[in-house]
Scaffold this active site. Structure first.
Site, PDB file in Angstrom:
ATOM      1  N   LYS A 185       8.621   6.751  -3.860  1.00 10.71           N
ATOM      2  CA  LYS A 185       7.480   6.857  -4.774  1.00 10.71           C
ATOM      3  C   LYS A 185       7.739   5.907  -5.932  1.00 10.71           C
ATOM      4  CE  LYS A 185       3.472   8.639  -5.604  1.00 10.71           C
ATOM      5  NZ  LYS A 185       2.372   8.361  -4.678  1.00 10.71           N
ATOM      6  N   SER A 383      -1.518   7.819  -1.400  1.00 15.64           N
ATOM      7  CA  SER A 383      -1.205   8.887  -2.343  1.00 15.64           C
ATOM      8  C   SER A 383      -2.389   9.847  -2.413  1.00 15.64           C
ATOM      9  CB  SER A 383      -0.844   8.300  -3.708  1.00 15.64           C
ATOM     10  OG  SER A 383      -0.087   9.227  -4.455  1.00 15.64           O
TER      11      SER A 383
END
Length: 590
Positions: A185, A383
């Site tokens: 991430k 996402s």
């Protein structure tokens, strides 16, 4: 005093002209525009791909008044043009500065369908300079590619650049108190690192190689009569730039000439045809009794609330507002005449709660009305953009779509040290527990606060991966291994089970027809669930400045137009309203 009064009168008159005369002029202009009608004679369509089309049609503010053409409009119109006897061919003006790999893929598919229906497609370029292979790939399937003499053709590879801000933050005394789940991430790395971490570099390198590879395969197939295979093509392209004469000799283009020469050539292929812009083309109306499929659009950051822009925030309509989009999904579900829903997603994510709200709307419509929902992923659906897609009955992604990034990050920016450098001393009084100012304080997080924040992020990540696993029919453990915040190309996402099919919007519509039991050869009416504003509403929203608008205007005045900087500022703004974020890294193709 006389001068002062004259200046005041002049300023007052200017305000009257702006707030009254200008809207009247715009309303007159809009009302005076005749609606487009289907062509009665032969036409050649022209598309200028140098223009930055929004993925979906704006519905607020000035852009909505003039019916701005969207990329989705182009795709649906080209699909209808393929079977329209009035359309004889298409002329493309290629972009010189990049086009986007996913968009190139969908335009290429449209070109092939046109050619399969005996329409000619001609393309002209005034040179390919920067922006990776997408601009060339978008037109590589054309019957002829013309290049302006004296220009260069440069397609040496693929580059993804990230602007790291930690050095600047260190100089300013700012600490990014941000945690991420998990190692891939990489969005917060912009604020926390000075260069790529090992995992960040791995993900970006493999993403770039994947995009480069699918580009080479398509271009090699399209230029097969000139090039032996994609390995040879790769060597040729990676040694560019080439002059126009060299590009012609290498078989990368077919002719050298001016844009006007190509237009005259096109008119010679269809002597009685009229050249019209794609925006003016209106296909023949489909019968009202034809089956209906709802087309819902979602472009931009995902945020709670309702959509709406104004004159000080012209990009405000390019958000996925959870109340608005959820309402559109519910409306499509309740409408018995609508047989399926196609949800076009072009988003790098945003708010977890807003994403969850839209996911729930899809689940409700599927379970309550037994109505299929199909996702068409645009350039990016990552996402939060993946979150709102994961529960659909079927997910379509282009091979070059950037998707995945199943993860979450959150935190704040600690400004206290920097403020003290300039003589400002932040001091506070907290009443209550140790977390009263966890996200609002300008100080760094305490270890206790950091542990609490990480626990909150862990819960969000657990919910994301659990729901994604349910939607994709795999265990949460298996889903976690391909999640961890990592972005994937559409090809890799399909291999990993994150999407069902490789294809664009038109493929998704065909998939929705199949799920809804509509015959493949039947035309359908695409029903937009986004209500168009009338001119009065558009003027109202355009002039509706608020304190937040002025804040946005002040920030916009400080940026230099680089979309990565704009995206970074939007992420910072989003974290001000909701500290936890599901957002993919900002990726700019070169």
């Amino acid at each position: 005093m006389k001068t002062l009064l004259l200046s005041f009168a002049g300023g007052f008159l200017a305000l009257i002209l702006f707030f009254i005369a200008l809207p009247i002029f715009i309303l007159t202009l809009v009302s005076g525009n005749a609606s487009d009608v289907a062509p009665k004679g032969a036409v050649i369509l022209e598309i200028d791909m140098r223009y930055e089309y929004p993925d979906q049609k704006p519905t607020d503010g000035l852009a909505s008044l003039f019916g701005q053409t969207s990329f989705v409009d182009i795709l649906t119109k080209l699909d209808r043009a393929a079977t329209d006897d009035h359309v004889k061919g298409v002329v493309l003006r290629a972009s010189e500065m990049g086009f986007g790999s996913s968009r190139a893929e969908e335009i290429r598919s449209a070109i092939k369908k046109l050619q399969a229906n005996d329409k000619f497609v001609l393309a002209h370029s005034q040179g390919f300079f920067v922006g990776g292979p997408a601009a060339y790939r978008a037109i590589s399937a054309s019957d002829e590619i013309w290049l302006q003499a004296g220009s260069d053709l440069s397609i040496p590879g693929f580059s993804l650049e990230t602007l790291f801000l930690k050095g600047l933050f260190d100089n300013l005394g700012i600490s990014a108190e941000i945690e991420a789940f998990h190692e891939f991430k990489n969005s917060p790395n912009v604020y926390k690192e000075t260069d790529f971490t090992e995992s960040h570099a791995k993900a970006m390198r493999e993403l770039a190689e994947g995009l480069w590879q699918v580009s080479l395969i398509d271009i090699a197939n399209d230029r097969a009569d000139k090039m032996a295979d994609n390995a040879i093509l790769r060597d040729v392209l990676e040694n560019s730039p080439y002059s126009s004469d060299q590009a012609l000799d290498l078989g990368l283009v077919d002719k050298l000439g001016w844009p006007e020469d190509l237009v005259r050539h096109a008119m010679g292929l269809a002597p009685n045809a009229e050249l019209i812009d794609i925006a003016q083309y209106t296909p023949k109306k489909i019968a009202d009794k034809a089956p209906k499929i709802a087309l819902i659009g979602g472009e931009g950051g995902i945020m709670p609330g309702s959509s709406g822009g104004d004159i000080f925030n012209p990009n405000a309509e390019q958000i996925i507002a959870s109340d608005t989009v959820s309402s559109q999904i519910y409306d499509a579900g309740k409408d018995e005449s609508i047989k399926a829903i196609v949800f076009r997603v072009d988003s790098g994510g945003g708010s977890p709660t807003a994403s969850d709200q839209i996911w729930n709307a899809i689940e409700y419509v599927q379970n309550t009305y037994n109505k299929p929902v199909v996702i068409s992923m645009g350039s990016v659906a990552a996402s939060g953009g993946y979150y709102i897609s994961m529960g659909a009955d079927k997910i379509y992604a282009n091979r070059a779509t950037i998707t995945g990034s199943i993860g979450v990050y959150g935190g704040k920016f600690a400004l206290a040290e920097g403020l003290r450098k300039i003589g400002v001393n932040p001091s506070r009084i907290d009443v209550g527990g140790p977390y009263a100012s966890i996200y609002t304080s300008t100080e760094r997080l305490s270890e206790q606060q950091r542990a609490t924040m990480r626990a909150s992020l862990a819960r969000t990540y657990d919910r994301f991966t659990r729901l994604a696993a349910d939607g994709r029919g795999m265990s949460q453990e298996a889903l976690h291994e391909i999640a961890k915040g990592r972005v994937w190309t559409g090809v890799a996402a399909k291999e990993n089970g994150l999407v069902d099919e490789l294809g664009g919007l038109i493929d998704a519509i065909e998939g929705a027809k199949q799920l809804a039991g509509i015959d493949a050869d039947k035309q359908v009416n695409l029903v937009s669930m986004t209500p168009e504003q009338d001119p009065v509403q558009a003027i109202g929203s355009m002039l509706g400045a608020s304190a937040q608008s002025m804040h946005t205007l002040n920030q916009l005045s400080q940026i230099m137009g680089d979309e990565r900087i704009q995206a970074t500022i939007m992420q910072i703004q989003a974290m001000e309203t909701q500290p936890n974020q599901m957002a993919a890294p900002v990726i700019k193709e070169y």
